[in-house]
Design a protein around this motif. Structure first.
Motif, PDB file in Angstrom:
ATOM      1  N   TYR A  26      21.484  64.859 127.529  1.00 15.58           N
ATOM      2  CA  TYR A  26      21.647  64.002 126.105  1.00 15.58           C
ATOM      3  C   TYR A  26      20.583  62.862 126.172  1.00 15.58           C
ATOM      4  CZ  TYR A  26      24.439  61.199 129.371  1.00 15.58           C
ATOM      5  OH  TYR A  26      24.965  60.192 130.322  1.00 15.58           O
ATOM      6  N   ASP A  27      20.056  62.409 124.805  1.00 14.66           N
ATOM      7  CA  ASP A  27      19.620  61.269 124.824  1.00 14.66           C
ATOM      8  C   ASP A  27      20.798  60.261 123.827  1.00 14.66           C
ATOM      9  OD1 ASP A  27      19.747  62.249 122.217  1.00 14.66           O
ATOM     10  OD2 ASP A  27      17.656  62.658 121.932  1.00 14.66           O
ATOM     11  N   PHE A  28      19.990  59.020 123.245  1.00 16.36           N
ATOM     12  CA  PHE A  28      21.059  58.009 122.787  1.00 16.36           C
ATOM     13  C   PHE A  28      21.773  58.801 121.731  1.00 16.36           C
ATOM     14  CE2 PHE A  28      21.541  54.749 119.608  1.00 16.36           C
ATOM     15  CZ  PHE A  28      22.331  54.065 120.283  1.00 16.36           C
ATOM     16  N   ALA A  29      21.058  59.455 120.769  1.00 24.77           N
ATOM     17  CA  ALA A  29      21.675  59.901 119.447  1.00 24.77           C
ATOM     18  C   ALA A  29      23.037  60.890 119.874  1.00 24.77           C
ATOM     19  CB  ALA A  29      20.550  60.572 118.589  1.00 24.77           C
ATOM     20  N   MET A  30      22.417  61.823 120.792  1.00 26.96           N
ATOM     21  CA  MET A  30      23.327  62.699 121.292  1.00 26.96           C
ATOM     22  C   MET A  30      24.548  62.214 122.019  1.00 26.96           C
ATOM     23  SD  MET A  30      22.479  66.285 123.359  1.00 26.96           S
ATOM     24  CE  MET A  30      23.801  67.244 124.019  1.00 26.96           C
ATOM     25  N   CYS A  57      25.618  70.132 131.790  1.00 30.31           N
ATOM     26  CA  CYS A  57      24.931  69.073 131.370  1.00 30.31           C
ATOM     27  C   CYS A  57      24.104  68.542 132.424  1.00 30.31           C
ATOM     28  CB  CYS A  57      25.880  67.882 130.829  1.00 30.31           C
ATOM     29  SG  CYS A  57      24.993  66.385 130.364  1.00 30.31           S
ATOM     30  N   ALA A  58      22.691  68.314 132.222  1.00 34.10           N
ATOM     31  CA  ALA A  58      21.795  67.799 133.162  1.00 34.10           C
ATOM     32  C   ALA A  58      21.592  66.402 133.002  1.00 34.10           C
ATOM     33  CB  ALA A  58      20.347  68.345 132.818  1.00 34.10           C
ATOM     34  N   GLY A  59      22.592  65.503 132.516  1.00 32.82           N
ATOM     35  CA  GLY A  59      22.582  64.159 132.159  1.00 32.82           C
ATOM     36  C   GLY A  59      21.664  63.642 131.228  1.00 32.82           C
ATOM     37  N   GLY A  60      20.992  62.331 131.362  1.00 31.22           N
ATOM     38  CA  GLY A  60      20.383  61.585 130.432  1.00 31.22           C
ATOM     39  C   GLY A  60      18.889  62.584 130.151  1.00 31.22           C
ATOM     40  N   TYR A  61      18.237  62.657 129.084  1.00 30.50           N
ATOM     41  CA  TYR A  61      17.124  63.406 128.857  1.00 30.50           C
ATOM     42  C   TYR A  61      15.931  62.595 129.606  1.00 30.50           C
ATOM     43  CZ  TYR A  61      13.468  66.116 126.606  1.00 30.50           C
ATOM     44  OH  TYR A  61      12.266  66.519 126.099  1.00 30.50           O
ATOM     45  N   SER A  75      19.442  51.280 125.688  1.00 33.09           N
ATOM     46  CA  SER A  75      20.265  51.624 124.754  1.00 33.09           C
ATOM     47  C   SER A  75      21.130  52.957 125.413  1.00 33.09           C
ATOM     48  CB  SER A  75      19.740  51.808 123.515  1.00 33.09           C
ATOM     49  OG  SER A  75      19.463  50.532 122.857  1.00 33.09           O
ATOM     50  N   MET A  76      20.128  53.839 125.909  1.00 34.93           N
ATOM     51  CA  MET A  76      20.668  55.139 126.549  1.00 34.93           C
ATOM     52  C   MET A  76      21.454  54.865 127.840  1.00 34.93           C
ATOM     53  SD  MET A  76      18.590  58.573 127.660  1.00 34.93           S
ATOM     54  CE  MET A  76      18.541  58.236 129.458  1.00 34.93           C
ATOM     55  N   PHE A  77      21.059  53.830 128.575  1.00 32.92           N
ATOM     56  CA  PHE A  77      21.986  53.693 129.511  1.00 32.92           C
ATOM     57  C   PHE A  77      23.221  53.353 129.363  1.00 32.92           C
ATOM     58  CE2 PHE A  77      17.891  52.439 132.490  1.00 32.92           C
ATOM     59  CZ  PHE A  77      17.722  53.902 132.812  1.00 32.92           C
ATOM     60  N   PHE A  78      23.279  52.242 128.642  1.00 29.07           N
ATOM     61  CA  PHE A  78      24.516  51.831 128.149  1.00 29.07           C
ATOM     62  C   PHE A  78      25.521  52.593 127.254  1.00 29.07           C
ATOM     63  CE2 PHE A  78      22.805  47.949 129.955  1.00 29.07           C
ATOM     64  CZ  PHE A  78      23.743  47.346 130.404  1.00 29.07           C
ATOM     65  N   SER A  79      24.779  53.634 126.736  1.00 25.05           N
ATOM     66  CA  SER A  79      25.430  54.567 125.821  1.00 25.05           C
ATOM     67  C   SER A  79      26.151  55.554 126.772  1.00 25.05           C
ATOM     68  CB  SER A  79      24.333  55.439 124.770  1.00 25.05           C
ATOM     69  OG  SER A  79      23.568  56.170 125.420  1.00 25.05           O
TER      70      SER A  79
END
Length: 252
Positions: A26-30, A57-61, A75-79
């Protein structure tokens, strides 16, 4: 194509991560879309999170880490923390239906859920130090409540991969079933939940968050350290090696 597919199946809300071409990373938007789906499902008896294709899920993109934009990556970390807190603060039991690989932040997503049922073919593990990151939102801290401190350090620091059977034996997940039986088994858990008081399930769930809450300062300080390391040589090399499907060269 929608990143998140939500389906009402009887009294349960099934939320499906739908980016199979990148193993549902996932990225920030997802992440924001997933948070909204969880919050919108609060009228369901239970919430199920699963993946499309061969991965949970493979975590953050990780493409974001090869040439990172600090503000975007922060932003992605904190999301991710916001996502896991949405799960923990939902009044409904959240079940991870682990249909395939749960790696990195995807494994921390499993840790954040109230229950986890895995297909026999699934594999779980952390990837942080291998890809230029660290699993500070569950892998280095909350997971130890389930598997013990030494084993959690092994999982989070050595980046080994574990079978669903091994994860079950360690207390990491609740149950393992044949791949073809995963959704039927989850449906059985939902049926059991339906026999219970939703009011007192919510009380029991929020009360059981004591370990999650105790770790929260650690999550925030860990994220702060990750933010400070954005753009480091190790981050760039780890992410690039992952995308190029080769071993990282951290030491020259």
């Amino acid at each position: 194509m929608s990143d998140i597919i939500t389906e009402r199946r009887g009294s349960a809300a099934w939320i499906r991560l739908n980016r199979p071409e990148r193993m549902n990373a996932y990225d920030f938007a997802m992440a924001k879309e997933l948070i909204a789906s969880i919050q919108e499902a609060e009228d369901a008896a239970a919430i199920v999170i699963t993946g499309t294709g061969r991965a949970f899920c493979a975590g953050g993109y990780l493409a974001n880490l090869t040439d990172p934009d600090p503000a975007e990556l922060r932003s992605m970390f904190f999301s991710s923390l916001e996502l896991f807190e949405a799960i923990r603060n939902s009044p409904r039991p959240v079940i991870a239906a682990v249909n395939g690989a749960a790696a990195g932040g995807g494994n921390e997503l499993v840790v954040a859920c109230d229950f986890a049922i895995a297909a026999r073919g699934a594999r779980l593990g952390q990837t942080g130090p291998k890809v230029g990151s660290a699993p500070v939102l569950g892998g280095t801290n909350l997971l130890a409540i389930s598997v013990g401190e030494k084993r959690a350090k092994e999982i989070s620091m050595l980046c080994r991969s574990y079978t669903a059977e091994q994860a079950s034996e360690l207390g990491w997940i609740n149950a393992v079933v044949d791949d073809a039986d995963l959704e039927d088994e989850v449906d059985r858990w939902v049926e059991e939940i339906l026999q219970l008081s939703p009011r007192y399930l919510e009380i029991a769930k929020l009360s059981s968050n004591m370990w999650w809450n105790a770790c929260r300062d650690n999550y925030v300080s860990g994220l702060g350290m990750l933010v400070q390391a954005i753009g480091s040589e190790d981050m760039r090399e780890g992410a690039t090696a992952f995308m190029e499907k080769r071993k990282p060269r951290f030491r020259k």
